[in-house]
Design a protein around this motif. Sequence first.
Motif, PDB file in Angstrom:
ATOM      1  N   LEU A   1      10.431  -0.527   1.623  1.00 10.12           N
ATOM      2  CA  LEU A   1       9.901   0.402   0.454  1.00 10.12           C
ATOM      3  C   LEU A   1       8.819  -0.122  -0.421  1.00 10.12           C
ATOM      4  N   ASN A   2       8.727  -1.135  -0.921  1.00 10.58           N
ATOM      5  CA  ASN A   2       7.848  -1.795  -1.670  1.00 10.58           C
ATOM      6  C   ASN A   2       6.649  -2.068  -0.850  1.00 10.58           C
ATOM      7  N   ALA A   3       6.581  -2.380   0.268  1.00 15.14           N
ATOM      8  CA  ALA A   3       5.370  -2.573   1.175  1.00 15.14           C
ATOM      9  C   ALA A   3       4.599  -1.364   1.276  1.00 15.14           C
ATOM     10  N   HIS A   4       5.484  -0.530   1.802  1.00 14.50           N
ATOM     11  CA  HIS A   4       4.695   1.132   1.842  1.00 14.50           C
ATOM     12  C   HIS A   4       4.335   1.474   0.599  1.00 14.50           C
ATOM     13  N   THR A   5       4.874   1.193  -0.404  1.00 14.84           N
ATOM     14  CA  THR A   5       4.374   1.792  -1.661  1.00 14.84           C
ATOM     15  C   THR A   5       3.139   1.030  -2.063  1.00 14.84           C
ATOM     16  N   ALA A   6       3.012  -0.064  -1.792  1.00  9.42           N
ATOM     17  CA  ALA A   6       1.732  -1.073  -2.088  1.00  9.42           C
ATOM     18  C   ALA A   6       0.588  -0.422  -1.156  1.00  9.42           C
ATOM     19  N   ALA A   7       0.967  -0.081   0.013  1.00  5.62           N
ATOM     20  CA  ALA A   7      -0.171   0.362   1.162  1.00  5.62           C
ATOM     21  C   ALA A   7      -0.546   1.875   0.751  1.00  5.62           C
ATOM     22  N   ILE A   8       0.176   2.725   0.273  1.00  3.30           N
ATOM     23  CA  ILE A   8      -0.214   3.909  -0.133  1.00  3.30           C
ATOM     24  C   ILE A   8      -1.178   3.924  -1.300  1.00  3.30           C
ATOM     25  N   ASN A   9      -0.786   2.889  -2.348  1.00  2.99           N
ATOM     26  CA  ASN A   9      -2.060   2.754  -3.458  1.00  2.99           C
ATOM     27  C   ASN A   9      -3.015   2.229  -3.178  1.00  2.99           C
ATOM     28  N   ASN A  10      -3.261   1.336  -1.923  1.00  5.84           N
ATOM     29  CA  ASN A  10      -4.549   0.889  -1.504  1.00  5.84           C
ATOM     30  C   ASN A  10      -5.475   1.817  -0.782  1.00  5.84           C
ATOM     31  N   VAL A  11      -6.228   2.211  -1.695  1.00  7.12           N
ATOM     32  CA  VAL A  11      -7.185   3.383  -1.161  1.00  7.12           C
ATOM     33  C   VAL A  11      -8.046   3.185  -0.075  1.00  7.12           C
ATOM     34  N   GLU A  12      -8.458   1.789  -0.048  1.00  6.37           N
ATOM     35  CA  GLU A  12      -9.437   1.440   0.949  1.00  6.37           C
ATOM     36  C   GLU A  12      -8.794   1.290   2.358  1.00  6.37           C
ATOM     37  N   SER A  13      -7.351   1.199   2.207  1.00  2.00           N
ATOM     38  CA  SER A  13      -6.642   0.875   3.377  1.00  2.00           C
ATOM     39  C   SER A  13      -6.720   2.053   4.430  1.00  2.00           C
ATOM     40  N   THR A  14      -7.226   2.006   5.786  1.00  2.00           N
ATOM     41  CA  THR A  14      -7.045   3.027   6.699  1.00  2.00           C
ATOM     42  C   THR A  14      -5.912   2.865   7.717  1.00  2.00           C
ATOM     43  N   SER A  15      -5.092   2.064   7.354  1.00  4.57           N
ATOM     44  CA  SER A  15      -3.897   2.010   8.232  1.00  4.57           C
ATOM     45  C   SER A  15      -3.222   3.280   8.449  1.00  4.57           C
ATOM     46  N   ALA A  16      -2.902   3.364   9.677  1.00  6.59           N
ATOM     47  CA  ALA A  16      -2.104   4.516   9.978  1.00  6.59           C
ATOM     48  C   ALA A  16      -0.595   4.483   9.662  1.00  6.59           C
TER      49      ALA A  16
END
Length: 412
Positions: free
Chosen positions: A104-119
Amino acid sequence: MSYLSNLPINQVTLASIYPTIFEIVSTQEVDDLLPSSIRYLLTNYWISRYPSRLSIGINNYFEEWFNLIIKGLVEYYHIKYYNTTFVDKFYGLQRFNSKSNPLLNAHTAAINNVESTSAWAQKWPLGLQLTKKQRLVVFLQKIIFPYLKNKLDQLYIKLIARNSFGSSLPRNGDTSQNIINNLKKRLFKIFQLIYPILTKIFNSVDILLKLSYLTKRTGYFSLLDYLFSIEYTRLQFPLEKEIDSYTLNFDKSHKLKNRMENQNYYSALDYWNSKLSGLLGITSFIGSQIFPSFIFLLRVYQWWTTENISVKIEKRIKGFDKDIPNPSRVSVSIKDEGEKRRDRSKCPVCQDTIRNPCILETGCVMCYPCAIKYIPEHEGKCPVTDRKLLGCIFDKQSSEWKIVSGIRRLMI
């Protein structure tokens, strides 16, 4: 408050993904309002106007065909494909598996990363999705348990009413039938003693969990959510499928050139799946627009009907005694027609000041001892109007008139 979960959030944190208690309570209120409103509309505009065996049967088995079948199918679809219920999805809420906090912490951090284009950041990961057991628990919590709770409440009320009026199960001459009846009596007594205790314990635990949720000490809103690690979130993403984790880096341009696409089974299946998914998206969009309109119109209709009922009641109260004539102010004695007026402070029997007063059915006031003595001696008739009192009857055994009712003592 109702649409707080749909408001944009600048920074997604572990605290912001959890909805407030007011949002969840709002969803539950709407969820409870829908069946009652639909049943009211059916009863008021169809069953009461056109009563028949079919319409009455539909009304009697409303909980079975609507709450169990129709609502059960709708909730099963949303729980399976969205990890949420129908009303929760409308409010922007979703449920997730809270057993894996690092994920859950990793997914929340990935959401905040605007530059991330990871699906992966644009979908709800498999590790946070509800398991089959958790989906079954949510379905039981929304459909099966409320139905059973309603039936048990009705049974408990019937048992209380039966014991209040002193009725019991019928007794037959068959010994085996008597044994079954006695067993039913014991089971009903045990149920009547245990059921309110269990209900109080469950409600107490449920209140404690809600208070803990309100103070942000826990993310579980109910006892079943706590036992099976199910929490609410405001994040609504498409669910990641198992096949997606293997095909994220797959290049769709690599296809077999020597095979016609129209004759390929998987190609045709993919074609129709894309068409059906588009149709489901259109249907979901139309439903998202119709549902809030239906709720709004339902509120307006409820206000309109309540206003009409209050106006009708007020009119009836104002005109309640409009057609009732005023009583005559002059009491005329049939025995003495020449006496047009009489002193009302005197007893018509003893002609003295009224003491220990009472009032008869005819509205005449006199001394209570005089009424008890006079009426049985004069065949149950009023000393003023000479009318027979309904509360005075003739006893054939004693051959006397007896006063059963019709005399009221007055407190002055």
